[in-house]
Design a protein around this motif. Structure first.
Motif, PDB file in Angstrom:
ATOM      1  N   UNK A   1       0.836  -1.208   0.000  1.00  0.00           N
ATOM      2  CA  UNK A   1       0.000   0.000   0.000  1.00  0.00           C
ATOM      3  C   UNK A   1       0.870   1.257   0.000  1.00  0.00           C
ATOM      4  N   UNK A   2       1.946   1.234   0.772  1.00  0.00           N
ATOM      5  CA  UNK A   2       2.858   2.383   0.802  1.00  0.00           C
ATOM      6  C   UNK A   2       3.450   2.597  -0.591  1.00  0.00           C
ATOM      7  N   UNK A   3       3.889   1.515  -1.186  1.00  0.00           N
ATOM      8  CA  UNK A   3       4.527   1.599  -2.500  1.00  0.00           C
ATOM      9  C   UNK A   3       3.580   2.214  -3.544  1.00  0.00           C
ATOM     10  N   UNK A   4       2.290   1.875  -3.474  1.00  0.00           N
ATOM     11  CA  UNK A   4       1.344   2.364  -4.487  1.00  0.00           C
ATOM     12  C   UNK A   4       0.486   3.523  -3.981  1.00  0.00           C
ATOM     13  N   UNK A   5       0.914   4.057  -2.832  1.00  0.00           N
ATOM     14  CA  UNK A   5       0.226   5.218  -2.271  1.00  0.00           C
ATOM     15  C   UNK A   5      -1.278   5.000  -2.121  1.00  0.00           C
ATOM     16  N   UNK A   6      -1.598   3.855  -1.559  1.00  0.00           N
ATOM     17  CA  UNK A   6      -3.006   3.564  -1.270  1.00  0.00           C
ATOM     18  C   UNK A   6      -3.189   3.638   0.239  1.00  0.00           C
ATOM     19  N   UNK A   7      -4.264   4.279   0.630  1.00  0.00           N
ATOM     20  CA  UNK A   7      -4.483   4.510   2.047  1.00  0.00           C
ATOM     21  C   UNK A   7      -5.217   3.306   2.651  1.00  0.00           C
ATOM     22  N   UNK A   8      -4.442   2.255   2.905  1.00  0.00           N
ATOM     23  CA  UNK A   8      -5.037   1.004   3.371  1.00  0.00           C
ATOM     24  C   UNK A   8      -4.865   0.906   4.884  1.00  0.00           C
ATOM     25  N   UNK A   9      -5.970   0.834   5.609  1.00  0.00           N
ATOM     26  CA  UNK A   9      -5.843   0.750   7.076  1.00  0.00           C
ATOM     27  C   UNK A   9      -5.555  -0.693   7.486  1.00  0.00           C
ATOM     28  N   UNK A  10      -5.165  -0.863   8.753  1.00  0.00           N
ATOM     29  CA  UNK A  10      -4.928  -2.223   9.259  1.00  0.00           C
ATOM     30  C   UNK A  10      -6.222  -3.029   9.154  1.00  0.00           C
ATOM     31  N   UNK A  11      -7.346  -2.372   9.417  1.00  0.00           N
ATOM     32  CA  UNK A  11      -8.626  -3.083   9.325  1.00  0.00           C
ATOM     33  C   UNK A  11      -8.882  -3.537   7.884  1.00  0.00           C
ATOM     34  N   UNK A  12      -8.536  -2.691   6.910  1.00  0.00           N
ATOM     35  CA  UNK A  12      -8.713  -3.079   5.496  1.00  0.00           C
ATOM     36  C   UNK A  12      -7.845  -4.295   5.175  1.00  0.00           C
TER      37      UNK A  12
ATOM     38  N   UNK B   1     -11.900   4.073  -9.720  1.00  0.00           N
ATOM     39  CA  UNK B   1     -12.860   4.716  -8.798  1.00  0.00           C
ATOM     40  C   UNK B   1     -12.083   5.599  -7.829  1.00  0.00           C
ATOM     41  N   UNK B   2     -11.531   6.665  -8.341  1.00  0.00           N
ATOM     42  CA  UNK B   2     -10.564   7.413  -7.536  1.00  0.00           C
ATOM     43  C   UNK B   2     -11.156   7.972  -6.241  1.00  0.00           C
ATOM     44  N   UNK B   3     -12.462   8.105  -6.165  1.00  0.00           N
ATOM     45  CA  UNK B   3     -13.035   8.674  -4.938  1.00  0.00           C
ATOM     46  C   UNK B   3     -13.424   7.611  -3.914  1.00  0.00           C
ATOM     47  N   UNK B   4     -13.461   6.368  -4.350  1.00  0.00           N
ATOM     48  CA  UNK B   4     -13.911   5.317  -3.423  1.00  0.00           C
ATOM     49  C   UNK B   4     -12.820   4.972  -2.415  1.00  0.00           C
ATOM     50  N   UNK B   5     -13.245   4.512  -1.231  1.00  0.00           N
ATOM     51  CA  UNK B   5     -12.259   4.078  -0.227  1.00  0.00           C
ATOM     52  C   UNK B   5     -11.894   2.631  -0.514  1.00  0.00           C
ATOM     53  N   UNK B   6     -10.664   2.226  -0.105  1.00  0.00           N
ATOM     54  CA  UNK B   6     -10.293   0.822  -0.318  1.00  0.00           C
ATOM     55  C   UNK B   6     -11.324  -0.124   0.295  1.00  0.00           C
ATOM     56  N   UNK B   7     -11.805   0.215   1.513  1.00  0.00           N
ATOM     57  CA  UNK B   7     -12.722  -0.699   2.206  1.00  0.00           C
ATOM     58  C   UNK B   7     -13.931  -1.052   1.335  1.00  0.00           C
ATOM     59  N   UNK B   8     -14.411  -0.031   0.573  1.00  0.00           N
ATOM     60  CA  UNK B   8     -15.632  -0.275  -0.201  1.00  0.00           C
ATOM     61  C   UNK B   8     -15.361  -1.132  -1.440  1.00  0.00           C
ATOM     62  N   UNK B   9     -14.079  -1.361  -1.750  1.00  0.00           N
ATOM     63  CA  UNK B   9     -13.762  -2.088  -2.992  1.00  0.00           C
ATOM     64  C   UNK B   9     -13.185  -3.490  -2.756  1.00  0.00           C
ATOM     65  N   UNK B  10     -12.924  -3.784  -1.467  1.00  0.00           N
ATOM     66  CA  UNK B  10     -12.257  -5.061  -1.169  1.00  0.00           C
ATOM     67  C   UNK B  10     -13.101  -6.254  -1.619  1.00  0.00           C
ATOM     68  N   UNK B  11     -14.383  -6.200  -1.303  1.00  0.00           N
ATOM     69  CA  UNK B  11     -15.263  -7.313  -1.653  1.00  0.00           C
ATOM     70  C   UNK B  11     -15.221  -7.580  -3.170  1.00  0.00           C
TER      71      UNK B  11
END
Ligand SMILES: Nc1ncnc2c1ncn2[C@@H]1O[C@H](COP(=O)(O)OP(=O)(O)OP(=O)(O)O)[C@@H](O)[C@H]1O
Ligand SMILES: [Mg+2]
Length: 409
Positions: free
Chosen positions: A244-255, A285-295
């Motif tokens: 996530x750091x490498x690709x600048x994605x804001x991924x939380x521990x919960x995600x 989906x640049x506005x979506x959060x990672x959490x909403x896309x995991x499924x």
């Protein structure tokens, strides 16, 4: 660390398996290794890390992949092609002595005649004096053992070669495989300086199943059998965080935890694949959060087009089992796939009994136990006793979902 999902990873991209590398390296001090496991669990990556490690300690290491080899000569061809450049790097007197002997080896390999079909068909007239392949193979090893440094020979996909031999030679294939494995266990070890050459043999289909089915389990006992465990959850989460750091994605521990929970068997490949799909969805989906896309990302794993790796899980059953057993195993897995919690042991046994109506109940039971163990060892399912009743459930949740889809209209 790059998001690589497919090719073996090395260097910076090799994550989290340093302990395995150290453990396997230790074993190689005294023993050869048989590293078995399903496709994509990281065998080649780990083997290459071990090669890099022993090279740093002054060993010579070569890699051959025999998946496309059809017979013993194919194996020797690969060995020779990998040894040639390696020997080319040796300077001085040793090399002068070796190079002549080695240069005749190629010709000897080419003129080998492999006796397909119990030594009758395939042995052409005029080749009565053709050499036995084991002699040429031993000579090759004798030669390289003259080099000062120890050797590591990494043979990838050996089980595929052995299955090829059996498939292409109905009459004497099994006998040839036994000879091959006996050569490996006895002849190779009897060579002077045998300890200077260590072997790391790996494969994605069960060599253990092959030797058991043909009553030759003794032939591979001299190697230390090893596998690669999935990551512990913390390690899996740390790997996703690094990506996530490498690709600048804001991924939380919960995600990250929810990706791990969705995969259930956090082998790095499935984490890499899930992350890859997540990245794809995030890009569109640049506005979506990672959490909403995991499924969706997880779901993509099992959809046609992205599901190549799962086909292998179905295919390897028919490679390593006879037709009837492979069909039984498919039926058992079909039932287990219906529930993420798996299927009760009695219900699975009942499936087999229903398919084996013309045999005694005892035989159906024995077949169930045998197949159950194979499916457990090959990481399809595991026995879950947590509910108080034993259930066999898929290890890799995306595989279960794929399996269910495959079995549904
Ligand atoms: N240590 C690791 N760190 C990060 N990713 C890994 C690691 N090991 C394996 N992977 C992931 O698994 C994928 C497959 O790795 P590798 O080719 O080593 O597996 P394999 O078991 O040899 O597969 P195959 O059976 O297809 O030959 C890599 O592309 C990567 O996505
Ligand atoms: Mg591999």
């Amino acid at each position: 660390m790059d998001n690589i999902a497919g090719s073996p990873v090395e260097g910076e991209n090799f994550f989290g398996r340093d302990v395995d590398v150290a453990r396997l390296r230790d074993i190689l001090a005294n023993d050869d290794i048989l590293l078995l496991g399903p496709r994509r669990i990281g065998k080649t990556s780990v083997a290459r890390a071990i090669m890099a490690q022993v090279r740093a300690e002054g060993w010579r290491a070569i890699e051959i992949n025999v998946a496309s080899s059809l017979d013993e000569r194919g194996f020797l061809d690969k060995l020779e092609s990998a040894l040639k450049p390696e020997l080319g790097t040796i300077a001085g007197k040793t090399m002068d002595a070796l190079s002549e002997a080695f240069s005749t080896l190629g010709g000897r390999i080419k003129s080998l005649k492999i006796p397909v079909g119990a030594g009758s068909v395939g042995v052409e007239l005029g080749n009565a004096d053709a050499e036995d392949w084991t002699k040429v193979a031993c000579d090759a090893l004798r030669l390289i053992a003259q080099v000062e440094e120890p050797w590591l020979i990494y043979v990838d996909e050996l089980p595929i070669l052995l299955f090829n031999i059996i498939r292409n030679d109905a009459q004497s294939g099994v006998q040839r495989v036994r000879r091959f494995l006996d050569w490996f266990r006895n002849d190779v070890r009897a060579l002077p300086n045998a300890r200077k050459v260590r072997w790391l043999v790996s494969g994605s289909i069960g060599l253990d199943t092959l030797v058991q089915e043909h009553g030759m389990a003794d032939t591979i006992n001299s190697m230390k059998h090893q596998g690669l465990e999935a990551f512990k959850d913390e390690m899996a989460i740390a790997m996703l965080a690094k990506l996530a750091v490498r690709y600048e994605i804001d991924l939380s521990v919960a995600d990250a935890s929810s990706i791990v929970a969705a995969v259930q068997w956090p082998q790095p490949y499935y984490l890499q694949s899930a992350f890859h799909h997540l990245r794809d969805f995030m890009a569109s989906n640049s506005t979506a959060s990672p959490a909403s896309l995991i499924e969706q990302a997880i779901d993509r794993l099992v959809q046609p087009g992205a599901d190549n790796d799962f086909h292998h899980w179905a295919g390897r059953l028919s490679v390593q089992l006879c037709r009837a057993d492979a069909d039984h195993a498919l039926a058992l897995l079909n039932l287990a796939a219906r529930d993420p919690g798996g299927a009760r042991a009695e219900n699975l046994l009942a499936v087999l009994e229903g398919r084996m109506t013309n045999v005694a109940a005892e035989e159906a039971r024995r077949t169930f136990i045998r197949l159950r163990d194979i499916l457990q060892r090959d990481a399809y399912w595991w026995p879950d006793d947590s509910s108080g009743v034993r259930r066999y459930r898929f290890r890799l949740e995306p595989l279960r979902r794929w399996w269910l889809r495959r079995d549904t209209l």
